[in-house]
Write an enzyme that holds these catalytic residues in place. Sequence first.
Site, PDB file in Angstrom:
ATOM      1  N   ARG A   1       0.842  -1.198   0.000  1.00 62.26           N
ATOM      2  CA  ARG A   1       0.000   0.000   0.000  1.00 62.26           C
ATOM      3  C   ARG A   1       0.877   1.249   0.000  1.00 62.26           C
ATOM      4  O   ARG A   1       1.813   1.359   0.777  1.00 62.26           O
ATOM      5  CB  ARG A   1      -0.896  -0.010   1.239  1.00 62.26           C
ATOM      6  CG  ARG A   1      -1.664   1.280   1.513  1.00 62.26           C
ATOM      7  CD  ARG A   1      -2.562   1.103   2.733  1.00 62.26           C
ATOM      8  NE  ARG A   1      -3.200   2.335   3.164  1.00 62.26           N
ATOM      9  CZ  ARG A   1      -2.853   3.031   4.252  1.00 62.26           C
ATOM     10  NH1 ARG A   1      -1.838   2.620   5.012  1.00 62.26           N
ATOM     11  NH2 ARG A   1      -3.487   4.131   4.583  1.00 62.26           N
TER      12      ARG A   1
ATOM     13  N   ARG B   1     -10.808  19.817   8.917  1.00 62.32           N
ATOM     14  CA  ARG B   1     -10.053  20.285  10.084  1.00 62.32           C
ATOM     15  C   ARG B   1     -10.511  21.672  10.500  1.00 62.32           C
ATOM     16  O   ARG B   1     -10.964  22.466   9.659  1.00 62.32           O
ATOM     17  CB  ARG B   1      -8.547  20.335   9.776  1.00 62.32           C
ATOM     18  CG  ARG B   1      -7.953  18.974   9.382  1.00 62.32           C
ATOM     19  CD  ARG B   1      -6.454  19.069   9.158  1.00 62.32           C
ATOM     20  NE  ARG B   1      -5.900  17.819   8.673  1.00 62.32           N
ATOM     21  CZ  ARG B   1      -5.584  16.778   9.441  1.00 62.32           C
ATOM     22  NH1 ARG B   1      -5.789  16.860  10.743  1.00 62.32           N
ATOM     23  NH2 ARG B   1      -5.086  15.680   8.919  1.00 62.32           N
TER      24      ARG B   1
ATOM     25  N   LYS C   1     -13.209   2.255   1.228  1.00 64.27           N
ATOM     26  CA  LYS C   1     -12.880   2.198   2.654  1.00 64.27           C
ATOM     27  C   LYS C   1     -14.129   2.560   3.456  1.00 64.27           C
ATOM     28  O   LYS C   1     -14.701   3.640   3.273  1.00 64.27           O
ATOM     29  CB  LYS C   1     -11.742   3.170   2.967  1.00 64.27           C
ATOM     30  CG  LYS C   1     -10.431   2.777   2.310  1.00 64.27           C
ATOM     31  CD  LYS C   1      -9.387   3.861   2.443  1.00 64.27           C
ATOM     32  CE  LYS C   1      -8.921   4.063   3.867  1.00 64.27           C
ATOM     33  NZ  LYS C   1      -7.813   5.064   3.925  1.00 64.27           N
TER      34      LYS C   1
ATOM     35  N   THR D   1      -6.161  -1.440  10.196  1.00 68.21           N
ATOM     36  CA  THR D   1      -5.940  -0.455  11.257  1.00 68.21           C
ATOM     37  C   THR D   1      -5.649  -1.087  12.612  1.00 68.21           C
ATOM     38  O   THR D   1      -6.456  -1.845  13.150  1.00 68.21           O
ATOM     39  CB  THR D   1      -7.123   0.523  11.438  1.00 68.21           C
ATOM     40  OG1 THR D   1      -7.677   0.862  10.176  1.00 68.21           O
ATOM     41  CG2 THR D   1      -6.649   1.798  12.112  1.00 68.21           C
TER      42      THR D   1
END
Length: 479
Positions: free
Chosen positions: A35, A76, A218, A276
């Site tokens: 990846r 953000r 994802k 993860t």
Amino acid sequence: MRRNRKVKILATLGPASSDEQMIQKLHEAGADLFRINMSHASHDVMRTLISRIRAVEARCGRPIGILADLQGPKLRVGKFANGSEELKPGQTFTLDNKDEPGDNKRVFLPHPEILEAVKPGHRLLIDDGKLHLRAESIDGKSIVCTVVSGTKISDRKGVSLPDTLLGVGALTEKDRVDLDAVLATGSVDWVALSFIQRPEDLAEVRKVARGRVGLMSKIEKPQAIERIEEIIELSDALMVARGDLGVEMPLEAVPGLQKQLVRACRRAGKPVVVATQMLESMISAPVPTRAEVSDVATAVFEGADAIMLSAESASGDYPVEAVTTMASVASKVERDPLYPGIIYAQRSTPEATGADAISLAARQIAETLKLSAIVCYTSSGTTGLRAARERPDVPVLALSPVIETARRLSVVWGLHCVVTGDATDLDDMVNRACRIVVSEGFGNPGDRIIISAGVPLGTPGATNMLRIAYIGADGVSGV
């Protein structure tokens, strides 16, 4: 190089694993595909990594898949006059469109799409959920919130919106530029799409990619879970991205969602990657925790196609050890006496298609007659996917004349991919299959194998034939 396990390992490349020698060590330790995280890799770095992976592939003689992971929208807050501020639960705090340094009462939110989409009562989670805000009132220019929990906020921390469906697509301008660069290399097999919310998010990428790469969605937002069947249908594969999923949904819900997503993909015959924090402690330690080993084992028991290493292999102190540990745990689980029963109990009913019926029959015949291998000829990859969907106890060799297909199938459970020329006729097909089974270490002269293919030969998606063959005494021909 024959792997002694069915589940595949996806290793992320980064500062700790970017040189060619290290990539080869990771591959030899057990990494089946790599990846490249486009959040951190420039286009030059990406092209360098690709060339190094392909050099390792040429030396090892095995197809190696490459996944480019697009960053997706990063939401953000702005900056603070003092860098950070202390807040108190119960106080009011505002996110607005004023491009000015923030204080303990307000901060700039440079995302008008959030200001327009959030509704009263919606949650806003800052800094991976460390600060929890609840929206009270919205006027399109600001969101007045109550601090529910958490006490600190600082510059440029991420914003998660578990209750809000944003009106923007999953592709940012950076993602579009990155996607063009990825496709221009002609050597990337998968593109992972971050923060998918709805099936429509895949449409733009499909239009640009035009089948040149596989699309891996994802799953990290609650909105995606609500429409998961549609997303699976439009995706080529899924990644269970448990990090962000655990921020936007209750932590205790993630294990159940992981099982739900793995089983949904198995039903659909689509590859699924569990990702993860699988061996998180190995970023700084040479051995994992017992809980991490159990976590990896759970994904293997569920029948996930692949398990992923992130920072462990990208920036950790022990990248090779992390891959070795993951491969060792996976191999041990697959030899566990309980493993076949658990895998078979989750097996799905085949769809009413010729390819599914052929794949089911191939598995049943191979297991009943205790054959050495199932060999499937596949040019598009579909036959290999259907064979893997059955999760057979017998090794599966996927033979393809198309190297891109073999590389793409490197993420699929149980498939040992071999690049070989198209068979010229049925006799050549049998002889070629027998020869490769012996040379790859899956059988010996006198063993029997079963071969699935489409007739006429070389026709994509036309799997319609099964043939049982004896490997000849010379090990290079079949009967």
